[in-house]
Design a protein around this motif. Structure first.
Motif, PDB file in Angstrom:
ATOM      1  N   THR A 159      43.903  13.739  23.643  1.00 29.15           N
ATOM      2  CA  THR A 159      44.182  13.853  22.207  1.00 29.15           C
ATOM      3  C   THR A 159      45.677  14.034  21.973  1.00 29.15           C
TER       4      THR A 159
ATOM      5  N   CYS B  98      38.177  20.662  11.740  1.00 30.39           N
ATOM      6  CA  CYS B  98      37.996  20.279  13.136  1.00 30.39           C
ATOM      7  C   CYS B  98      37.615  21.546  13.910  1.00 30.39           C
TER       8      CYS B  98
ATOM      9  N   LEU C 251      43.876   5.753  18.720  1.00 28.27           N
ATOM     10  CA  LEU C 251      43.016   6.784  18.147  1.00 28.27           C
ATOM     11  C   LEU C 251      41.576   6.278  18.052  1.00 28.27           C
TER      12      LEU C 251
ATOM     13  N   LEU D 269      40.003   6.551  21.425  1.00 30.16           N
ATOM     14  CA  LEU D 269      40.082   7.865  22.076  1.00 30.16           C
ATOM     15  C   LEU D 269      38.749   8.257  22.714  1.00 30.16           C
TER      16      LEU D 269
ATOM     17  N   CYS E  15      47.574  10.865  22.578  1.00 28.86           N
ATOM     18  CA  CYS E  15      47.354   9.934  21.471  1.00 28.86           C
ATOM     19  C   CYS E  15      48.142  10.354  20.236  1.00 28.86           C
ATOM     20  N   LEU E  16      48.059  11.639  19.863  1.00 34.25           N
ATOM     21  CA  LEU E  16      48.683  12.072  18.611  1.00 34.25           C
ATOM     22  C   LEU E  16      50.198  12.229  18.731  1.00 34.25           C
TER      23      LEU E  16
ATOM     24  N   LEU F 139      44.602  22.928  21.691  1.00 34.49           N
ATOM     25  CA  LEU F 139      45.725  22.009  21.469  1.00 34.49           C
ATOM     26  C   LEU F 139      46.998  22.785  21.153  1.00 34.49           C
TER      27      LEU F 139
ATOM     28  N   TYR G  22      32.820   7.084  21.239  1.00 32.83           N
ATOM     29  CA  TYR G  22      32.928   8.342  20.497  1.00 32.83           C
ATOM     30  C   TYR G  22      31.629   9.135  20.575  1.00 32.83           C
TER      31      TYR G  22
END
Lengths: 250, 224
Positions: free
Chosen positions: B92, A142, B103, B106, B95-96, A150, B17
């Motif tokens: 993100t 990623c 997801l 997203l 969501c996670l 993050l 997306y």
């Protein structure tokens, strides 16, 4: 967020868990709504997975509740959807509103898929500490900037959340009720103070990191090790189970 | 406004997306020129701030409450592209970590809040500041207008996506979502203005879009 259990699932490689979760999610969401047997089987597999990993059902229940408003919003429009009776279905009508079979199917579709999605994500993040999850995502290539962002955000998230909750408690202790729209400026000033405190904390952290030699990069990730046999078995097994359920069952 | 899994059809989710990836790729590329990776810690803290600010619910009417979105606030403070990065990270994480927003949805969620709300709201903010007098009052009014419209536009985008997926009928859901969010948007505008005026009073130098007078630096304070 820390994993609250020490069962066998936390020991698995995060990469295997991420890939298995994403694949299972895509298979679940792409399943046509009428395949009730398949959904029952997904449900059984997830119940087993929750039991094996020791993730508490209370966490899941709390998160499912969070999905409810969106579900109710869509449910409110079901009577206006599809004034038809597909495939020998039925149509209950009261006062011009119709409860049609295809409308109910839409409701079932979103309810089951949203629940399965929440369950799968919960399973992943309750068995994987977030730093490990991020390392897994990085090893899966990623974008680095995203992972870095993050990571920093996660480090400060709980600090700032506690700051916000302290402000809220202070306001509550002073009798702030916040019942009407014109109380919103108070929340606005709290958010302003929160931003300033957070921003200044960020500046201090950056200066501290800079003085220790931080120049933008994190230590380069070592070449990721190959998946262990147990991880391969888990990944292969999970993919096989969901693929078979998705394709073979009626 | 976070769409869960299963509410969107596959083409709509995929389109969400694709659109989001395009905007984010642009944001990362442009920020590679203007934002040094050194600033990532600061951006990370700001992301955590948006996250925490969204936890302070504000009342809408008796019983119901909305929470702050912050798309226009983030764009006005950090610029639209950094605002985008911040929002992508917020969504993100939600969501996670908390399974808030699906997801598979997203991309669409980011498109609604980060792109329609953030970038769209920012464009409107720039337009409004160009038309309004260049004063603190004009600046705040532009932010209020942009944040109200950003909430209504995000909700409308969400309604259109749900309707395209066949989950809800468009003709009914669009006015309903629009009307509810026209009220929630007032709260958003009030909070955005209150937040910005606190920050303008204490640290106008951190408001990226503010072109007014800078603060007098205190002796010993770093100016960078």
């Amino acid at each position: 967020m820390t994993a609250r259990n020490r069962a066998s699932v936390p020991a698995l490689d995060p990469r295997a868990k991420i890939v298995a979760m994403v694949a299972a999610l895509i298979l679940c969401v792409s399943t046509p709504a009428q395949r009730y047997t398949t959904f029952a089987a997904y449900f059984a597999v997830l119940v087993a997975a929750f039991a094996l990993s020791g993730v508490s059902a209370r966490v899941l229940a709390r998160r499912l509740l969070a999905v409810l408003p969106m579900m109710l919003l869509c449910a409110a429009f079901i009577p206006f959807l599809h004034h038809d009776t597909v495939g020998g279905g039925y149509s209950l009508s009261f006062g011009g509103l119709h409860l049609s079979r295809s409308g109910l199917l839409v409701l079932w579709n979103i309810a089951i898929k949203a629940s399965l999605g929440v369950a799968l994500v919960t399973l992943l993040n309750e068995t994987t500490p977030f730093p490990l999850l991020l390392r897994g995502l990085e090893q899966l290539r990623c974008p680095r900037l995203g992972i870095l962002l993050l990571g920093f955000c996660h480090r400060f998230l709980f600090v700032l959340r506690d700051e916000a909750l302290r402000m809220k408690r202070a306001a509550d202790a002073r009798g702030f009720q916040g019942r009407w729209l014109w109380h919103a400026p108070v929340v606005g000033r709290m958010i302003g103070a929160l931003f300033l405190r957070g921003y200044e904390r960020g500046e201090r952290v950056y200066l501290a990191m800079a003085s220790r030699g931080f120049n933008g990069g994190m230590p380069a990730a070592e070449t990721p090790p190959a998946l262990a046999p147990a991880d391969r078995v888990f990944l292969g097994g999970a993919l096989a189970v969901f693929l078979v359920l998705r394709i073979a069952l009626p | 406004m976070h769409i869960p899994d299963g509410f969107l059809s596959a083409p709509v989710a995929a389109a969400g997306y694709a659109a989001s990836a395009a905007v984010l790729a642009l944001a990362v590329k442009r920020s590679g020129q203007t934002l040094e990776e050194r600033q990532v810690p600061l951006l990370g803290v700001t992301t955590a701030f948006v996250f925490a600010a969204q936890m302070l619910n504000f009342p809408v009417a008796m019983g119901t409450s909305g929470h702050f979105l912050g798309a226009v606030l983030a764009a006005v403070l950090l610029g639209p592209l950094n605002g985008c990065l911040v929002f992508a990270a917020v969504l993100t994480l939600q969501c996670l970590l908390f399974a808030d927003g699906g997801l598979t949805a997203l991309g669409a969620n980011f498109f609604n809040m980060g792109v329609v709300g953030g970038v769209g709201g920012y464009a409107l903010f720039r337009l409004a500041t160009a038309l309004l007098p260049r004063s603190r009052r004009g600046f705040l009014f532009a932010a209020a207008l942009a944040s109200w419209i950003s909430v209504v536009a995000s909700a409308s985008a969400c309604a259109v996506e749900l309707a395209l997926s066949g989950t809800v009928p468009l003709g009914l859901v669009l006015p309903a979502m629009g009307m509810v969010h026209a009220i929630i948007g007032i709260g958003e505008a009030v909070i955005t203005v209150a937040t910005l005026s606190v920050i303008l009073a204490a640290r106008p130098d951190v408001v990226g879009e503010w072109r007014g007078p800078s603060p007098v630096l205190l002796v010993g304070e770093t100016s960078s």
